[in-house]
Design a protein around this motif. Structure first.
Motif, PDB file in Angstrom:
ATOM      1  N   ILE A  12      19.243  79.047 -66.444  1.00  0.00           N
ATOM      2  CA  ILE A  12      19.957  79.359 -67.690  1.00  0.00           C
ATOM      3  C   ILE A  12      20.383  78.068 -68.383  1.00  0.00           C
ATOM      4  CG2 ILE A  12      22.121  80.288 -68.628  1.00  0.00           C
ATOM      5  CD1 ILE A  12      21.792  82.638 -66.647  1.00  0.00           C
ATOM      6  N   THR A  15      17.327  76.406 -69.905  1.00  0.00           N
ATOM      7  CA  THR A  15      16.867  77.057 -71.136  1.00  0.00           C
ATOM      8  C   THR A  15      17.844  76.812 -72.282  1.00  0.00           C
ATOM      9  OG1 THR A  15      17.803  79.195 -70.472  1.00  0.00           O
ATOM     10  CG2 THR A  15      15.469  78.803 -69.978  1.00  0.00           C
ATOM     11  N   SER A 113      20.159  85.533 -70.394  1.00  0.00           N
ATOM     12  CA  SER A 113      19.713  84.315 -71.067  1.00  0.00           C
ATOM     13  C   SER A 113      18.995  84.641 -72.368  1.00  0.00           C
ATOM     14  CB  SER A 113      18.784  83.539 -70.125  1.00  0.00           C
ATOM     15  OG  SER A 113      18.178  82.455 -70.759  1.00  0.00           O
TER      16      SER A 113
END
Length: 140
Positions: A12, A15, A113
């Motif tokens: 997460i 990203t 996410s």
């Protein structure tokens, strides 16, 4: 369970970092172009470019999840890691693939996410609209 949370949290954060870079890049380029381009067609190009770049960012982020799935063995044998990552990231949830039980928390973490980053992209698109079309989106 701790391994799932640790790996999911790391991905997460990765990203989010990817999305941060793409967001800052797209905002700077859109702002620079909006100052130069005043005609309708040029502003349409700005918006198409912004959305295309943000979609590419999402594809990169889905690919990151897909690689993670492959490395830790989330997806059952014979199933596509990329497809499963797409389904989770977009919260589509077909239900045709289930993760192996040892890694089942990564699916919901991928979905969280995706929701966050799609929302972020929406906010960026609105901000670029305000830059590219200041007369239309002027705050009064």
């Amino acid at each position: 369970m701790l391994a799932q949370i640790a790996i999911g949290t790391a991905i997460i954060l990765l990203t989010i970092a990817v999305h941060s870079v793409w967001t800052v890049l797209v905002h700077h380029v859109a702002h620079w172009q909006a100052e130069r381009i005043r005609h309708f067609r040029g502003r349409v190009y700005i918006m198409v470019g912004v959305v295309a770049v943000l979609m590419m960012a999402h594809f990169v982020e889905i690919f990151i999840w897909s690689v993670t799935y492959a490395v830790v063995g989330v997806t059952p044998a014979g199933k596509s890691d990329l497809y499963f990552a797409f389904v989770n990231y977009t919260t589509l949830g077909y239900g045709d693939i289930l993760p192996v039980p040892a890694w089942q928390l990564l699916g919901p973490m991928t979905a969280a996410s995706g929701i966050l980053l799609f929302g972020w992209s929406t906010a960026v698109i609105m901000q670029v609209l305000r830059i590219a079309l200041p007369d239309t989106y002027a705050t009064k």
